[in-house]
Design a protein around this motif. Structure first.
Motif, PDB file in Angstrom:
ATOM      1  N   MET A 129       0.837  -1.196   0.000  1.00  0.00           N
ATOM      2  CA  MET A 129       0.000   0.000   0.000  1.00  0.00           C
ATOM      3  C   MET A 129       0.880   1.257   0.000  1.00  0.00           C
ATOM      4  SD  MET A 129      -3.367   0.922   0.778  1.00  0.00           S
ATOM      5  CE  MET A 129      -4.183   2.284   1.479  1.00  0.00           C
ATOM      6  N   MET A 130       1.890   1.289   0.836  1.00  0.00           N
ATOM      7  CA  MET A 130       2.781   2.449   0.909  1.00  0.00           C
ATOM      8  C   MET A 130       3.564   2.612  -0.390  1.00  0.00           C
ATOM      9  SD  MET A 130       3.723   4.839   2.854  1.00  0.00           S
ATOM     10  CE  MET A 130       5.021   5.904   3.362  1.00  0.00           C
ATOM     11  N   LYS A 131       3.972   1.476  -0.998  1.00  0.00           N
ATOM     12  CA  LYS A 131       4.732   1.527  -2.244  1.00  0.00           C
ATOM     13  C   LYS A 131       3.869   2.102  -3.370  1.00  0.00           C
ATOM     14  CE  LYS A 131       7.653  -1.297  -5.179  1.00  0.00           C
ATOM     15  NZ  LYS A 131       8.210  -2.619  -5.445  1.00  0.00           N
ATOM     16  N   THR A 132       2.599   1.774  -3.397  1.00  0.00           N
ATOM     17  CA  THR A 132       1.678   2.292  -4.405  1.00  0.00           C
ATOM     18  C   THR A 132       1.521   3.800  -4.256  1.00  0.00           C
ATOM     19  OG1 THR A 132       0.484   0.204  -4.359  1.00  0.00           O
ATOM     20  CG2 THR A 132      -0.631   2.066  -5.371  1.00  0.00           C
ATOM     21  N   GLN A 133       1.415   4.286  -3.025  1.00  0.00           N
ATOM     22  CA  GLN A 133       1.271   5.716  -2.793  1.00  0.00           C
ATOM     23  C   GLN A 133       2.533   6.469  -3.223  1.00  0.00           C
ATOM     24  OE1 GLN A 133       0.347   5.858   1.385  1.00  0.00           O
ATOM     25  NE2 GLN A 133      -1.865   5.637   1.038  1.00  0.00           N
ATOM     26  N   VAL A 134       3.692   5.899  -2.956  1.00  0.00           N
ATOM     27  CA  VAL A 134       4.946   6.541  -3.354  1.00  0.00           C
ATOM     28  C   VAL A 134       5.040   6.586  -4.883  1.00  0.00           C
ATOM     29  CG1 VAL A 134       7.463   6.307  -3.328  1.00  0.00           C
ATOM     30  CG2 VAL A 134       6.150   5.934  -1.228  1.00  0.00           C
ATOM     31  N   THR A 135       4.635   5.525  -5.534  1.00  0.00           N
ATOM     32  CA  THR A 135       4.664   5.481  -6.999  1.00  0.00           C
ATOM     33  C   THR A 135       3.731   6.522  -7.596  1.00  0.00           C
ATOM     34  OG1 THR A 135       5.139   3.111  -6.890  1.00  0.00           O
ATOM     35  CG2 THR A 135       4.388   3.975  -8.997  1.00  0.00           C
ATOM     36  N   ILE A 136       2.539   6.637  -7.045  1.00  0.00           N
ATOM     37  CA  ILE A 136       1.575   7.639  -7.533  1.00  0.00           C
ATOM     38  C   ILE A 136       2.105   9.042  -7.303  1.00  0.00           C
ATOM     39  CG2 ILE A 136      -0.720   8.608  -7.131  1.00  0.00           C
ATOM     40  CD1 ILE A 136      -1.700   5.736  -6.613  1.00  0.00           C
ATOM     41  N   LEU A 137       2.692   9.285  -6.143  1.00  0.00           N
ATOM     42  CA  LEU A 137       3.250  10.595  -5.834  1.00  0.00           C
ATOM     43  C   LEU A 137       4.393  10.933  -6.789  1.00  0.00           C
ATOM     44  CD1 LEU A 137       3.250  13.058  -3.994  1.00  0.00           C
ATOM     45  CD2 LEU A 137       4.838  11.848  -2.499  1.00  0.00           C
ATOM     46  N   ALA A 138       5.257   9.972  -7.070  1.00  0.00           N
ATOM     47  CA  ALA A 138       6.367  10.202  -7.988  1.00  0.00           C
ATOM     48  C   ALA A 138       5.839  10.513  -9.390  1.00  0.00           C
ATOM     49  CB  ALA A 138       7.284   8.981  -8.025  1.00  0.00           C
ATOM     50  N   ALA A 139       4.823   9.788  -9.830  1.00  0.00           N
ATOM     51  CA  ALA A 139       4.239  10.030 -11.144  1.00  0.00           C
ATOM     52  C   ALA A 139       3.630  11.429 -11.224  1.00  0.00           C
ATOM     53  CB  ALA A 139       3.191   8.974 -11.464  1.00  0.00           C
ATOM     54  N   LEU A 140       2.969  11.852 -10.180  1.00  0.00           N
ATOM     55  CA  LEU A 140       2.382  13.195 -10.158  1.00  0.00           C
ATOM     56  C   LEU A 140       3.459  14.276 -10.190  1.00  0.00           C
ATOM     57  CD1 LEU A 140      -0.575  12.754  -7.638  1.00  0.00           C
ATOM     58  CD2 LEU A 140      -0.710  13.162 -10.097  1.00  0.00           C
TER      59      LEU A 140
END
Length: 72
Positions: A1-12
């Motif tokens: 879950m945390m890894k998904t949030q970091v990935t989304i944040l990096a993409a943004l």
């Protein structure tokens, strides 16, 4: 879950960086003068056929607001 949030944040963050860069490019193009437009355009006119090159340069002159400057 945390890894998904970091990935989304990096993409943004990457998306924001790219869109801000496009704004700067658009502003820079608006500040270019007719000489810069003509120079940039004729750079793409390099041809082995002289007639094609002259035709391309005339198109650039019209596009960049230089009128009839080439008399060949």
């Amino acid at each position: 879950m945390m890894k998904t949030q970091v990935t989304i944040l990096a993409a943004l963050l990457i998306l924001v960086a790219l869109t801000s860069n496009l704004d700067m490019v658009a502003e820079a193009q608006g500040q270019l003068g007719p000489g810069d437009c003509f120079d940039g355009c004729i750079t793409g006119c390099v041809q082995r056929d002289t007639k094609k090159m002259i035709k391309c340069e005339r198109r650039c002159a019209k596009k960049c607001g230089r009128g009839k400057i080439l008399n060949f």
